[in-house]
Design a protein around this motif. Structure first.
Motif, PDB file in Angstrom:
ATOM      1  N   VAL A  84       0.852  -1.192   0.000  1.00  0.00           N
ATOM      2  CA  VAL A  84       0.000   0.000   0.000  1.00  0.00           C
ATOM      3  C   VAL A  84       0.884   1.237   0.000  1.00  0.00           C
ATOM      4  N   ASP A  85       0.617   2.159  -0.898  1.00  0.00           N
ATOM      5  CA  ASP A  85       1.336   3.429  -0.915  1.00  0.00           C
ATOM      6  C   ASP A  85       1.092   4.135   0.426  1.00  0.00           C
ATOM      7  N   PRO A  86       2.150   4.510   1.128  1.00  0.00           N
ATOM      8  CA  PRO A  86       1.984   5.152   2.438  1.00  0.00           C
ATOM      9  C   PRO A  86       1.144   6.424   2.395  1.00  0.00           C
ATOM     10  N   SER A  87       1.090   7.081   1.245  1.00  0.00           N
ATOM     11  CA  SER A  87       0.338   8.338   1.139  1.00  0.00           C
ATOM     12  C   SER A  87      -1.117   8.122   0.724  1.00  0.00           C
ATOM     13  N   PHE A  88      -1.518   6.867   0.510  1.00  0.00           N
ATOM     14  CA  PHE A  88      -2.868   6.565   0.026  1.00  0.00           C
ATOM     15  C   PHE A  88      -3.917   6.902   1.085  1.00  0.00           C
ATOM     16  N   LYS A  89      -4.858   7.766   0.704  1.00  0.00           N
ATOM     17  CA  LYS A  89      -5.967   8.144   1.573  1.00  0.00           C
ATOM     18  C   LYS A  89      -7.268   7.958   0.795  1.00  0.00           C
ATOM     19  N   PRO A  90      -7.921   6.803   0.976  1.00  0.00           N
ATOM     20  CA  PRO A  90      -9.118   6.491   0.188  1.00  0.00           C
ATOM     21  C   PRO A  90     -10.197   7.565   0.221  1.00  0.00           C
ATOM     22  N   ARG A  91     -10.369   8.225   1.363  1.00  0.00           N
ATOM     23  CA  ARG A  91     -11.458   9.187   1.489  1.00  0.00           C
ATOM     24  C   ARG A  91     -11.237  10.479   0.708  1.00  0.00           C
ATOM     25  N   THR A  92     -10.036  10.633   0.111  1.00  0.00           N
ATOM     26  CA  THR A  92      -9.824  11.796  -0.754  1.00  0.00           C
ATOM     27  C   THR A  92     -10.372  11.544  -2.154  1.00  0.00           C
ATOM     28  N   TYR A  93     -10.890  10.337  -2.388  1.00  0.00           N
ATOM     29  CA  TYR A  93     -11.499   9.986  -3.677  1.00  0.00           C
ATOM     30  C   TYR A  93     -13.015   9.870  -3.506  1.00  0.00           C
ATOM     31  N   SER A  94     -13.719  10.166  -4.581  1.00  0.00           N
ATOM     32  CA  SER A  94     -15.186  10.081  -4.539  1.00  0.00           C
ATOM     33  C   SER A  94     -15.755   9.016  -5.465  1.00  0.00           C
TER      34      SER A  94
END
Length: 225
Positions: free
Chosen positions: A56-66
């Motif tokens: 998993v990319d450490p910077s991945f933040k699912p909630r920044t996507y819609s």
């Protein structure tokens, strides 16, 4: 054979049998080539408590996507039905897993089938997933079988097809940024379905329904972080 030699033989035999137990994760030689990169995968524990190979990319933040772009699980490589896993079973597995995954994604995100359908101005993830294998293997030796006599009996049973068999479903998936193509998640997972009585019993899609539900429960938790 002397007592020392018998003891040594028992220890060696026990080690071999225990080492032959079914692996809980997909082995490297079982990777299908569906993912563009396997080098960063590490064994971790899923939210449901099962081992999984994941990066998993450490910077991945699912909630920044819609929005999530996802159509269906692929069958990769091209499936080759046989007497234990027929064409209908493979089709049923693909349909059930795809439908359940779409339902899971749609609970939190706008779901679209392709990149052209992403709404203007929306940040989207592209999810690709595939069923890469369906199989059954003899259950590993239980601890109480690892003694000389019982081990021999157990091995004979396995060879003649009388041992219970694990059903195994192999899944590989990736998530990337739909606009930039930046990889965000790679997952390789082996899940176990219902136990079969022997190596003659056919594998069906029903054997994996509970496992697929659990997979999607883990997916839901990951996408809602």
């Amino acid at each position: 054979m002397g007592r020392f030699n018998r003891t040594l033989f028992s220890v060696v035999l026990s080690s071999v049998l225990l080492g032959a137990c079914v692996s809980n994760v997909t082995e490297k030689e079982q990777y299908s080539g569906f993912l563009p990169n396997y080098s960063g995968l590490k064994e971790e524990t899923s939210p449901s408590g099962h081992p999984v190979m994941r990066w998993v990319d450490p910077s991945f933040k699912p909630r920044t996507y819609s929005t999530v772009v996802f159509d269906k699980l692929q069958m990769y490589p091209a499936p080759k039905p046989n007497e234990r896993v027929n064409k209908q079973t493979l089709q049923d597995l693909q349909t059930y897993a795809s439908d359940y995954t779409r339902e899971t994604i749609a609970l939190r995100y706008k779901l679209v089938p392709d990149l052209r359908s992403v709404p203007s101005g929306q940040r989207a993830m592209l999810m690709k997933a595939a069923i890469t294998g369906v199989s059954a293997s003899n259950e590993g030796m239980k601890w109480y079988e690892v003694i000389p006599v019982a081990a021999v009996v157990g091995a004979t049973s396995a060879a003649t097809g009388h041992r219970d068999q694990n059903t195994e479903l192999y899944i590989e998936a990736s998530i990337s940024d739909a606009e930039t193509g930046k990889p965000l998640v790679y997952v390789v997972r082996k899940v176990f379905g219902q136990t079969l009585e022997n190596d003659k019993q056919a594998i069906t899609a029903n054997d994996f329904k509970a496992a697929i539900k659990e997979l999607n429960s883990d997916l839901s938790i990951m996408l809602n972080r």
